[in-house]
Design a protein around this motif. Structure first.
Motif, mmCIF file in Angstrom:
data_model
loop_
_atom_site.group_PDB
_atom_site.id
_atom_site.type_symbol
_atom_site.label_atom_id
_atom_site.label_comp_id
_atom_site.label_asym_id
_atom_site.label_seq_id
_atom_site.Cartn_x
_atom_site.Cartn_y
_atom_site.Cartn_z
ATOM 1 N N GLY A 51 33.901 -11.957 7.492
ATOM 2 C CA GLY A 51 34.023 -12.820 8.667
ATOM 3 C C GLY A 51 34.590 -14.183 8.317
ATOM 4 O O GLY A 51 35.481 -14.702 9.007
ATOM 5 N N VAL A 52 34.087 -14.790 7.235
ATOM 6 C CA VAL A 52 34.596 -16.099 6.811
ATOM 7 C C VAL A 52 36.069 -16.004 6.432
ATOM 8 O O VAL A 52 36.883 -16.870 6.765
ATOM 9 N N THR A 53 36.441 -14.921 5.739
ATOM 10 C CA THR A 53 37.845 -14.734 5.333
ATOM 11 C C THR A 53 38.759 -14.616 6.543
ATOM 12 O O THR A 53 39.839 -15.222 6.591
ATOM 13 N N GLY B 201 26.405 -9.319 1.198
ATOM 14 C CA GLY B 201 27.007 -10.270 2.128
ATOM 15 C C GLY B 201 28.427 -9.929 2.484
ATOM 16 O O GLY B 201 29.210 -10.820 2.828
ATOM 17 N N PHE B 202 28.781 -8.656 2.442
ATOM 18 C CA PHE B 202 30.168 -8.257 2.698
ATOM 19 C C PHE B 202 30.616 -8.657 4.097
ATOM 20 O O PHE B 202 31.711 -9.184 4.286
ATOM 21 N N ARG B 203 29.765 -8.400 5.079
ATOM 22 C CA ARG B 203 30.158 -8.719 6.458
ATOM 23 C C ARG B 203 30.368 -10.210 6.634
ATOM 24 O O ARG B 203 31.327 -10.656 7.294
#
Length: 294
Positions: free
Chosen positions: A34-36, A28-30
Motif C-alpha cells: 500500500g505504501v509503495t 507487513g506485505f499488505r
C-alpha cells in the motif's frame, strides 16, 4: 512429516508445505504494498498526469502549433541527434570499460571503478562548467581540437559530450553484474570445441549480454534526452543550432506560458516512453531467442 525429515532435506508436502510457504511471506506485505503504490501514485503518476492535463488544456490546434513550431522542431533534432551520438559512443566505450573492470586485475582498478559513479554524485551544473572549461577554444582539450578544425564547445558536439559524460554509468553498471555472473566454463567449453576468441565472444558471450546491454542503452538514451544542467553551459543555447528541447520548455516557463511548456514536455515524455517500450520488446525477443538456442 517429522522434524528429522525437515532437517535432512526431504521435501515437504501437504499442509506442512503450505505453512512453510506462508511463513516466507514478508511480514507487513499488505502495508508495504500500500505504501509503495501510494508513493508511486503521488511521486510518479500524479506529476505525469498533471503534465498531460495541462498540455491538453491548450486544445489540439494550439497544442499542435506549439509542438511543431520551427524552434521546437529544431530543438527535437538537436536533442535526438546529440543523444543518439552520445549513446552510440557510450555503448562501445561503456562495454569496453565494464569488460576491463570485470575481466582484468590491474593497479588502480578500484579507483577507476569508483570514478565511474562520479557523474551520479557530481552536480550536473558543475559537470557542465568543467566540460566547458575543458572544451572551450582556450581549454586543455578545446585548443588542440580547434587547431584541427573541430569546435566542441557551443556546438551540438559539445551537447553530445555532456550527455555522454552524464549517461555513461548507466551502461557500465548494467553490464557489470551480468559479466561478473558469466560462467567462464562456458567460454572454456567453446574453446575446447575449436572456437576462436572472436567466435566465442560473438556466439557465446554477446548473446548473454544483449538484454543487459539493451537495458543500459535505453537508460542512457533516456537520461541524455532529459539532461539539462550539464548541457546548457557547453551548448551555447543558440536557437535552431544548439538549443535542446528541455531548454525550450524552460524558456516557456520563464515566460509564464505553462501550457506551452507542458506541451513540449509531453513530446519528450512520449519519446522516452516509446523508446522504453521498444527496448523492452527487443529485450524480450533477445531472451526468447537465447532460450530457443539453448
Amino acid at each position: 512429516m517429522t522434524v528429522l525429515d525437515q532437517a535432512i532435506g526431504r521435501p515437504l508436502a501437504g499442509p506442512a508445505a503450505s505453512a512453510v510457504k506462508q511463513g516466507r511471506v514478508v511480514p507487513g506485505f499488505r502495508l508495504s504494498l500500500g505504501v509503495t503504490l501510494v508513493y508511486a501514485a503521488l511521486v510518479i503518476c500524479l506529476p505525469l498526469a498533471t503534465l498531460i492535463f495541462v498540455g491538453a488544456g491548450l486544445g489540439f490546434a494550439d497544442y499542435w502549433q506549439v509542438v511543431t513550431s520551427p524552434r521546437a522542431l529544431a530543438s527535437y533534432r538537436v536533442t535526438l541527434l546529440s543523444a543518439a551520438l552520445a549513446t552510440a559512443f557510450n555503448t562501445v566505450y561503456g562495454f569496453m570499460l565494464a569488460w576491463v573492470l570485470v575481466r582484468y586485475d590491474f593497479p588502480g582498478r578500484r579507483l577507476l571503478d569508483a570514478i565511474v559513479d562520479l557523474p551520479f554524485a557530481l552536480p550536473t551544473a558543475v559537470a557542465g562548467i568543467a566540460l566547458t572549461a575543458l572544451f572551450a577554444k582556450n581549454g586543455w582539450f578545446g585548443a588542440p581540437l580547434l587547431a584541427m578544425g573541430i569546435k566542441v564547445a557551443y556546438t551540438p558536439i559539445g551537447i553530445a559530450v555532456a550527455m555522454a559524460f552524464t549517461s555513461l554509468p548507466f551502461i557500465v553498471r548494467t553490464l557489470q553484474p551480468v559479466l561478473e555472473e558469466l560462467d567462464s566454463a562456458v567460454e572454456e567449453a567453446a574453446r575446447t570445441l575449436g572456437a576462436g576468441a572472436f567466435t566465442v565472444f560473438r556466439r557465446v558471450v554477446l548473446p548473454i549480454l544483449v538484454p543487459a546491454l539493451l537495458a543500459g542503452v535505453s537508460l542512457a538514451f533516456a537520461r541524455s534526452l532529459g539532461e539539462f544542467g550539464a548541457v546548457i553551459f557547453i551548448a551555447g543555447n543558440q536557437p535552431y543550432v544548439s538549443e535542446i528541447t528541455a531548454l525550450v520548455a524552460f524558456i516557456k516557463i520563464e515566460e509564464y506560458d505553462y501550457p506551452a511548456a507542458a506541451a513540449i514536455a509531453t513530446v519528450m515524455l512520449g519519446t522516452a516512453f516509446i523508446m522504453l517500450v521498444v527496448t523492452n520488446a527487443l529485450q524480450a525477443y533477445a531472451r526468447r531467442h537465447e532460450g530457443d538456442r539453448r
